[in-house]
Design an enzyme around this catalytic site. Sequence first.
Site, short mmCIF file in Angstrom:
data_model
loop_
_atom_site.label_atom_id
_atom_site.label_comp_id
_atom_site.label_asym_id
_atom_site.label_seq_id
_atom_site.Cartn_x
_atom_site.Cartn_y
_atom_site.Cartn_z
N GLU A 194 0.83 -1.21 0.00
CA GLU A 194 0.00 0.00 0.00
C GLU A 194 0.86 1.26 0.00
OE1 GLU A 194 -3.13 0.08 -0.43
OE2 GLU A 194 -3.97 -1.83 0.23
N ASP A 201 -4.50 -9.47 -8.68
CA ASP A 201 -4.74 -8.50 -9.76
C ASP A 201 -3.53 -7.79 -10.36
OD1 ASP A 201 -4.53 -7.13 -7.32
OD2 ASP A 201 -6.58 -6.38 -7.34
N GLU A 252 -12.00 0.32 -10.91
CA GLU A 252 -11.55 -0.59 -11.98
C GLU A 252 -12.44 -0.59 -13.22
OE1 GLU A 252 -11.89 -1.50 -8.76
OE2 GLU A 252 -9.79 -1.46 -8.20
N THR A 280 -0.87 0.90 -10.54
CA THR A 280 -2.17 0.33 -10.21
C THR A 280 -3.02 1.25 -9.35
OG1 THR A 280 -3.28 -1.72 -9.55
CG2 THR A 280 -1.51 -0.93 -8.11
N ARG A 309 0.46 3.77 -3.23
CA ARG A 309 -0.20 5.05 -2.97
C ARG A 309 0.81 6.18 -2.77
NH1 ARG A 309 -5.93 3.77 -0.24
NH2 ARG A 309 -5.87 1.53 -0.39
#
Length: 589
Positions: A179, A314, A486, A573, A183
Amino acid sequence: MVVLISQPKFQRIALLAAGCVLVTYFLLRTDRVPYQTTWGYVHTSFDWAKRQPRYPIVESSMTKLPEGTPRDLPLIQHVFTQDELNESHNKTQADRRDAIRDAAIKTWNAYTEYAWGRDQVQPQSLRGIDTFNGWGATLVDSLDTLWIMGLKKEFKQAVRMVAKIDWAKTDSRDCSLFETTIRYLGGLLSAYDLSGEKVLLKKAAELGEMLYAAFDTPNNLPANAFNFRAVHEGLLYASKRESTAAVGTLSMEFTRLSQLTGDPKFFNVIDNIKKHFERTQDTTKLPGMWPMYIDLHNNFITEDNAFSLGAMSDSAYEYLSKMYTLLGGLDEAYKRLHTKAMSTIKSHLLFRPMLPDAYPASPPDILFSGTVLSNGKLIELLPDVSHLGCFAGGMFALGGKLFHDEDHVRIGERLARGCAWAYDAFPTGVMPEISAVVPCKQTAELSQCEWNETLWREKGPSGADAVKLPKPFTVMRDKQYLLRPEAIESLFVLYRITGKADLLDLAWRMWQAVKAATETKFAFSAIVDVNADGFTTKIDAMESYWLAETLKYFYLIFSDPGLISLDEFVFNTEAHPFKLPKAAHGKGR
Ligand SMILES: *[C@@H]1O[C@H](CO)[C@@H](O)[C@H](O)[C@H]1NC(C)=O
Ligand SMILES: *[C@@H]1O[C@H](CO)[C@@H](O)[C@H](O)[C@H]1NC(C)=O
Ligand SMILES: *[C@@H]1O[C@H](CO)[C@@H](O)[C@H](O)[C@H]1NC(C)=O
């Protein structure tokens, strides 16, 4: 002040004088450190670059960024004609874009007003909460969105705050490597790529130095649970059960950091991960893919039996072709990894849903991607429809363009349209986190099948208290909508690739539904149940990706296709665009 006033006079003068000296000292110092004068830059209180590693990697043994002239990769974007960009098109786009920008401004204002510097604002109770170590997740995640939307005043206000982030200060015992990378690190690198503000790269490098310590394990594979105490004591270990996404989603950010800083160590550690992916790709229980969990501690054992493009996996797949692009086409390994994985996904995970005959013409040509359980011999498809998996449309289409595979572009379009269709199927116009349908038989063409009411009833909602589910959905395992990006992400990619104007109308429909279902007085909120008729119950949660991803993709699909062109940028992503090497796509750029 109270203390000063109670002091005898001479002490006060002495203190004042000392104060002046200190102030002068710092003023002089700041002159030598340009970032401080510009943005009030403060270095992180612990210098991670100086930390002594327990398992050092010597520079001479490091794999460096591939050298050579970036290859001339195929153009990704559709070449839009003046006819397509006509006056009425431009007018509609501008109106829709403005609506998205208004939503972003509303969200940003709620954050600055009620949660400034915190990780996120709660959209109903209007409190700031810290969910990602309190370094200001929304602040950092939103930087590039603000820049792209032309909100320069807000951008500067944010940079001034970011310049003071102290990565050594947090109330949590650990942070998530994954994360924090997608981010914070991704957000900083992208905002730097767009704005050229050096202080952002400096903060990114500071953070990169910290996250690099996650690789200080006996086998130099990363510990996703970055426990600060264990790091300082040199006692970090990679997990025996790590999600594939956590280990496979560091490559773009660490590569970009090496490209921008010139320091090869970041690239070296993720290239090591790539070698493990290569070594194991053909030996898993579903050759071509990796299971959702991997034993990193024991050198990357891939014996688990569940495979999917949803949670836990993913972005590990998303990053394969994107790494090829980011490295200017100079590492063929990523092409092989991507091609093999897509082939397995196409054969075993993709399916066409059985659809009711209620359509006047032919049923829509759509696909979903499910979950596969395999013991190496028996392969079972669970026909999940997961919101997280909706990125797959964009992935197939991007890879199809990149590697000249029109079939994959077409698959990407069918997947993207599948999620847009699933939004439409629910009364709120928004699709749930996880549901399921009845799959058609997986033929090579993934062709359609007849609706079978008996079969649907067998698989579908049963019992007195079964939810009333719209056909063809059979189960709703998680009925929430969490403001996720998404589905719009894939529509955006498909519009830029195919230029098909009806995708814009699908996106606008999606936006209107999302807005109606999630808007609160001051912001937007995740909701409890997409199957609710009329009023939606709010969860009082709005993660940083709402501004970072969802609103950015909505804004970009309604913008000039030249804005953040897929021939000049590649998105991580978390929807943070990284600049590509100069000659990446198309000649003469
Ligand atoms: C304008 O362009 C859009 C697609 O971008 C197209 O659907 C529409 O027919 C065009 N209108 C005119 C008047 O050419
Ligand atoms: C429909 O599904 C039922 C239940 O699985 C099955 O018995 C029947 O043969 C199916 N009908 C057709 C036309 O395939
Ligand atoms: C519409 O906008 C595009 C830029 O997005 C521009 O190139 C084009 O000329 C505009 N069309 C008209 C008719 O003004």
